[in-house]
Design an enzyme around this catalytic site. Sequence first.
Site, PDB file in Angstrom:
ATOM      1  N   ASN A 140       1.184   3.503  -2.796  1.00 57.49           N
ATOM      2  CA  ASN A 140       1.702   3.956  -4.104  1.00 57.49           C
ATOM      3  C   ASN A 140       1.207   5.353  -4.471  1.00 57.49           C
ATOM      4  OD1 ASN A 140       2.777   1.442  -4.313  1.00 57.49           O
ATOM      5  ND2 ASN A 140       1.375   0.695  -5.897  1.00 57.49           N
ATOM      6  N   GLY A 141      -0.101   5.559  -4.292  1.00 59.01           N
ATOM      7  CA  GLY A 141      -0.723   6.826  -4.693  1.00 59.01           C
ATOM      8  C   GLY A 141      -0.156   7.988  -3.887  1.00 59.01           C
ATOM      9  N   TRP A 153       2.660   8.075  -2.253  1.00 58.11           N
ATOM     10  CA  TRP A 153       4.091   8.243  -2.549  1.00 58.11           C
ATOM     11  C   TRP A 153       4.257   9.141  -3.783  1.00 58.11           C
ATOM     12  CZ3 TRP A 153       7.327   7.175  -6.664  1.00 58.11           C
ATOM     13  CH2 TRP A 153       8.714   7.194  -6.404  1.00 58.11           C
ATOM     14  N   ARG A 194     -12.158   2.312  -8.180  1.00 59.64           N
ATOM     15  CA  ARG A 194     -11.229   3.412  -8.524  1.00 59.64           C
ATOM     16  C   ARG A 194     -11.477   3.914  -9.951  1.00 59.64           C
ATOM     17  NH1 ARG A 194      -5.513   2.500  -5.472  1.00 59.64           N
ATOM     18  NH2 ARG A 194      -6.430   1.951  -3.461  1.00 59.64           N
ATOM     19  N   ARG A 246       2.079  -4.704   6.195  1.00 61.70           N
ATOM     20  CA  ARG A 246       1.388  -3.678   5.403  1.00 61.70           C
ATOM     21  C   ARG A 246       2.276  -2.448   5.345  1.00 61.70           C
ATOM     22  NH1 ARG A 246      -4.734  -2.162   4.689  1.00 61.70           N
ATOM     23  NH2 ARG A 246      -4.526  -0.297   3.423  1.00 61.70           N
ATOM     24  N   ARG A 281      -1.048   9.394  -9.472  1.00 63.01           N
ATOM     25  CA  ARG A 281      -1.077   8.114  -8.746  1.00 63.01           C
ATOM     26  C   ARG A 281      -0.480   6.972  -9.568  1.00 63.01           C
ATOM     27  NH1 ARG A 281      -4.138   7.440  -4.465  1.00 63.01           N
ATOM     28  NH2 ARG A 281      -4.478   5.261  -5.047  1.00 63.01           N
ATOM     29  N   ASN A 298     -10.999  -2.394  -5.099  1.00 64.32           N
ATOM     30  CA  ASN A 298     -10.265  -1.459  -5.957  1.00 64.32           C
ATOM     31  C   ASN A 298     -10.959  -1.220  -7.304  1.00 64.32           C
ATOM     32  OD1 ASN A 298      -7.049  -2.655  -4.732  1.00 64.32           O
ATOM     33  ND2 ASN A 298      -8.210  -0.871  -4.090  1.00 64.32           N
ATOM     34  N   ASP A 331       0.830  -1.217   0.000  1.00 65.40           N
ATOM     35  CA  ASP A 331       0.000   0.000   0.000  1.00 65.40           C
ATOM     36  C   ASP A 331       0.859   1.260   0.000  1.00 65.40           C
ATOM     37  OD1 ASP A 331      -2.437   1.320  -0.002  1.00 65.40           O
ATOM     38  OD2 ASP A 331      -2.532   1.423   2.182  1.00 65.40           O
TER      39      ASP A 331
HETATM   40  C1  IPE Z   1      -5.342  -2.574   0.018  1.00 67.03           C
HETATM   41  O1  IPE Z   1      -5.071  -1.236  -0.197  1.00 67.03           O
HETATM   42  C2  IPE Z   1      -5.366  -3.316  -1.276  1.00 67.03           C
HETATM   43  C3  IPE Z   1      -4.071  -3.441  -1.954  1.00 67.03           C
HETATM   44  C4  IPE Z   1      -2.917  -3.045  -1.505  1.00 67.03           C
HETATM   45  C5  IPE Z   1      -4.130  -4.102  -3.222  1.00 67.03           C
HETATM   46  P1  IPE Z   1      -6.225  -0.161  -0.335  1.00 67.03           P
HETATM   47  O2  IPE Z   1      -5.570   1.162  -0.492  1.00 67.03           O
HETATM   48  O3  IPE Z   1      -7.193  -0.542  -1.388  1.00 67.03           O
HETATM   49  O4  IPE Z   1      -6.946  -0.286   1.071  1.00 67.03           O
HETATM   50  P2  IPE Z   1      -7.802   0.747   1.896  1.00 67.03           P
HETATM   51  O5  IPE Z   1      -8.827   1.318   0.957  1.00 67.03           O
HETATM   52  O6  IPE Z   1      -6.859   1.792   2.380  1.00 67.03           O
HETATM   53  O7  IPE Z   1      -8.377  -0.057   3.015  1.00 67.03           O
HETATM   54  C1  IPE Z   2      -1.618   0.319  -3.198  1.00 65.83           C
HETATM   55  O1  IPE Z   2      -1.424   1.672  -3.257  1.00 65.83           O
HETATM   56  C2  IPE Z   2      -1.879  -0.312  -4.536  1.00 65.83           C
HETATM   57  C3  IPE Z   2      -3.279  -0.680  -4.750  1.00 65.83           C
HETATM   58  C4  IPE Z   2      -4.225  -0.627  -3.866  1.00 65.83           C
HETATM   59  C5  IPE Z   2      -3.624  -1.155  -6.054  1.00 65.83           C
HETATM   60  P1  IPE Z   2      -2.644   2.682  -3.252  1.00 65.83           P
HETATM   61  O2  IPE Z   2      -3.050   2.950  -4.666  1.00 65.83           O
HETATM   62  O3  IPE Z   2      -3.729   2.257  -2.387  1.00 65.83           O
HETATM   63  O4  IPE Z   2      -1.937   3.984  -2.678  1.00 65.83           O
HETATM   64  P2  IPE Z   2      -2.486   4.915  -1.543  1.00 65.83           P
HETATM   65  O5  IPE Z   2      -2.825   4.039  -0.381  1.00 65.83           O
HETATM   66  O6  IPE Z   2      -3.674   5.611  -2.089  1.00 65.83           O
HETATM   67  O7  IPE Z   2      -1.345   5.826  -1.250  1.00 65.83           O
HETATM   68 MG    MG Z   3      -4.103   2.468  -0.398  1.00 70.97          MG
END
Ligand code: IPE
Ligand code: IPE
Ligand code: MG
Length: 251
Positions: A17-18, A20, A66, A178, A28, A63, A15
């Site tokens: 990536n966005g 970061w 999104r 995590r 993102r 997801n 978790d």
């Molecule tokens: C969990 O991350 C799912 C993955 C890393 C693939 P999310 O970003 O979707 O989780 P929440 O929404 O913060 O619970």
């Molecule tokens: C995890 O990073 C990857 C996936 C859930 C696919 P996020 O995309 O959830 O990144 P944040 O949590 O919004 O920073």
């Molecule tokens: Mg996330």
Amino acid sequence: MAKSKSIEHVAIIMDGNGRWAAERAHRRVWGHIRGSNVVNDIVEAADEMGCKALTLYAFSTENFSRPQEEITTLFRLLKKFIKRERKRVMEKNLRFKIIGDISALPEDTQKLISSLERDSMVNKGMWLNFAFSYGGRVEIIDAINSFIEKNPGEQITEESFAANLYNPEAGDVDLMIRTGGDQRISNFLLWQVAYGELYFTPNKWPEFTKEEFYQIFEKVSGRERRFGSVAADLDYDQTSAQAKLNKELLK
Ligand code: IPE
Ligand code: IPE
Ligand code: MG
């Protein structure tokens, strides 16, 4: 006595990536691209530590809510990863498996997945599971339905239930990590993590490193896992004041 068990199955919620990317004034999807480059290092690290299974959470059933562009990028990155890593999976003797509902993926990606799953099945090394289009609750429901279909009218047990999970050979999760700072499970391996050690790091997935993985592994290996039992009690003098007090309290 408390049992000790080595860390055989590691699960990672990749978790952050966005966030970061946003911190660096990027979109993102850039975070997802950078994050996908970290995967291979961590696969190597888990393999070096002698893990029997590594399960990576790449895309949850939730997801799908999104923006379409982000979903498409994540689908493309999965396809690219499978194409790029095919050779390495075979060289490293890994068994590749996608857990989740892949019917939502483009047909060519589905074919690449099935082909790598089939070819790597002969390998004997670590399981590399990718949780994609995955939900822990759906996995539980699917396991029950698959049991009922094969054994109509029979009672399900813990063993027969576990045998119907997406990858029964991966077994229970010993350590769930995590990244990204949030402390929740987000519908990941709900059954398998029942007695897993949890580790939350503030570092976001694109900045996660092999070194941090080793450190977490070391730290958690030192934790005592009691599985509901107790650590050995202190030896104490049965004639002591404390012993007398305990007897009083138990009356
Ligand atoms: C969990 O991350 C799912 C993955 C890393 C693939 P999310 O970003 O979707 O989780 P929440 O929404 O913060 O619970
Ligand atoms: C995890 O990073 C990857 C996936 C859930 C696919 P996020 O995309 O959830 O990144 P944040 O949590 O919004 O920073
Ligand atoms: Mg996330």
